[in-house]
Design an enzyme around this catalytic site. Sequence first.
Site, short mmCIF file in Angstrom:
data_model
loop_
_atom_site.label_atom_id
_atom_site.label_comp_id
_atom_site.label_asym_id
_atom_site.label_seq_id
_atom_site.Cartn_x
_atom_site.Cartn_y
_atom_site.Cartn_z
CG HIS A 27 2.65 -3.16 6.42
ND1 HIS A 27 3.31 -4.19 5.79
CD2 HIS A 27 1.56 -2.88 5.65
CE1 HIS A 27 2.66 -4.52 4.69
NE2 HIS A 27 1.60 -3.74 4.59
CG HIS B 209 -2.10 -0.90 1.12
ND1 HIS B 209 -1.98 -2.27 1.05
CD2 HIS B 209 -3.44 -0.64 1.09
CE1 HIS B 209 -3.19 -2.82 0.98
NE2 HIS B 209 -4.09 -1.85 0.99
#
Length: 302
Positions: free
Chosen positions: A232, A178
């Site tokens: 993440h 992303h």
Amino acid sequence: MKTVIMGAVSRATLVQVTTDITVFIIVTIFALLLSFNKLTAIQPYIRGFFCDDQSLMYPYRDDSISTITTAILSLLPPTIIILFTEAFLSKNDSKRMRIFVKNCYSMIGCLFLGFSLCVLFIEIVKMFVGRLRPHFFSVCQPSFSSTNCSRKFITNYSCQGKDLESISDSKKSFPSGHSGAAWNGMVFLAIYIQIRVRRHWPRLRVACPLLQFVAVSVAAYVSISRLQDYKHHTGDVIGGGIIGILFTIIVMYQNPNVKRHFLHHYDQADLGETMDTVVCMELHQENKNSAEIPTINGQAKT
């Protein structure tokens, strides 16, 4: 003779466009298959963990910004701005349609190809690194009763979770896809605004930095959302952003409009037909020679 040359150029252009589109489609297909975990035969590297690793104990959350939304945010705004900008820049030209199509194909093609290459590269790196996501324990649910946690580092374990796709995805933390996609598209937009919009409309000295600020803010927001959703680690987001920016620079360098920006003392038509660096050097030499002033003795002096 002229007809033969034009026909040769048309065939060469057709071959180039066909090759570009074919490469783009192949890269995009592999990037999508890896991104959505559809290539089950290819599994991420099996990385171990510490039983008391708190960085892997975060709860699972749904994405605040989905993969599709990220792709739309990264590609749609640059595409719209490119179309409007090139339409305005070519509206007074006698060959406006040809120039419009050529410049849009050049810019939008670089945008989409760079985006696909960036995503494919990130997905390949994820497979080889196999870093565990912050919610790994929540998704994998490793059986600690059958795992010897007295050992410092656990590499032999089994997951009790039922969602095999999520378990596989939980081993693909580094780098952030992303983040890479967002920074790739938004930095491309910021550079485009600088080399096309700002250059041709110098009075937009406030609007252009504002648009660039918005673009960078969007990329930053997407990156931060990955930390907020426990998808993440911080290093994953930073690494993804760097990769995204690098691929933007790589594809931008191949674009003639970018070279035209740095070699702005040439006419606009000079670099319109080629992206070859050798030609750029030849143009530079021609420009240097044309700047020489002849003296009375017939000798040239700069």
